[in-house]
Motif scaffolding. Structure first.
Motif, PDB file in Angstrom:
ATOM      1  N   SER A   1       4.898   8.955   4.557  1.00  0.00           N
ATOM      2  CA  SER A   1       4.187   7.688   4.458  1.00  0.00           C
ATOM      3  C   SER A   1       4.835   6.668   5.378  1.00  0.00           C
ATOM      4  N   PRO A   2       4.088   5.643   5.728  1.00  0.00           N
ATOM      5  CA  PRO A   2       4.700   4.538   6.476  1.00  0.00           C
ATOM      6  C   PRO A   2       5.716   3.828   5.586  1.00  0.00           C
ATOM      7  N   ASP A   3       6.423   2.889   6.154  1.00  0.00           N
ATOM      8  CA  ASP A   3       7.410   2.137   5.366  1.00  0.00           C
ATOM      9  C   ASP A   3       6.771   1.564   4.109  1.00  0.00           C
ATOM     10  N   LEU A   4       7.463   1.728   3.000  1.00  0.00           N
ATOM     11  CA  LEU A   4       6.962   1.218   1.730  1.00  0.00           C
ATOM     12  C   LEU A   4       7.580  -0.139   1.450  1.00  0.00           C
ATOM     13  N   LYS A   5       6.789  -1.065   1.010  1.00  0.00           N
ATOM     14  CA  LYS A   5       7.256  -2.412   0.666  1.00  0.00           C
ATOM     15  C   LYS A   5       7.486  -2.488  -0.841  1.00  0.00           C
TER      16      LYS A   5
ATOM     17  N   SER B   1      15.192  -0.946  -2.184  1.00  0.00           N
ATOM     18  CA  SER B   1      14.318  -0.279  -1.220  1.00  0.00           C
ATOM     19  C   SER B   1      13.625   0.913  -1.873  1.00  0.00           C
TER      20      SER B   1
ATOM     21  N   THR C   1      11.739   4.737  -0.741  1.00  0.00           N
ATOM     22  CA  THR C   1      11.433   5.710   0.302  1.00  0.00           C
ATOM     23  C   THR C   1      10.684   6.884  -0.299  1.00  0.00           C
TER      24      THR C   1
END
Length: 52
Positions: free
Chosen positions: A27-31, A42, A44
């Motif tokens: 997945s793209p970066d998770l917020k 954070s 991931t």
């Protein structure tokens, strides 16, 4: 929950130097959601693992 869609990755068959790799998701970066920001540093997505 995180507003992104994970992309499925297929298993990789055995190669010359290993026994393959499991399938999984990337997945793209998770917020971190605002409601959890005080409790989470954070997030991931765990990658597939390689068999050795």
């Amino acid at each position: 929950m995180f507003g992104v869609t994970a992309t499925e990755t297929p298993p990789r068959p055995p190669g010359k130097t290993d026994f393959g790799q499991s399938g999984g998701h990337v997945s793209p970066d998770l917020k971190v959601p605002a409601a959890l920001a005080d409790h989470v540093d954070s997030i991931t997505a765990a990658p597939g693992h390689s068999y050795y």
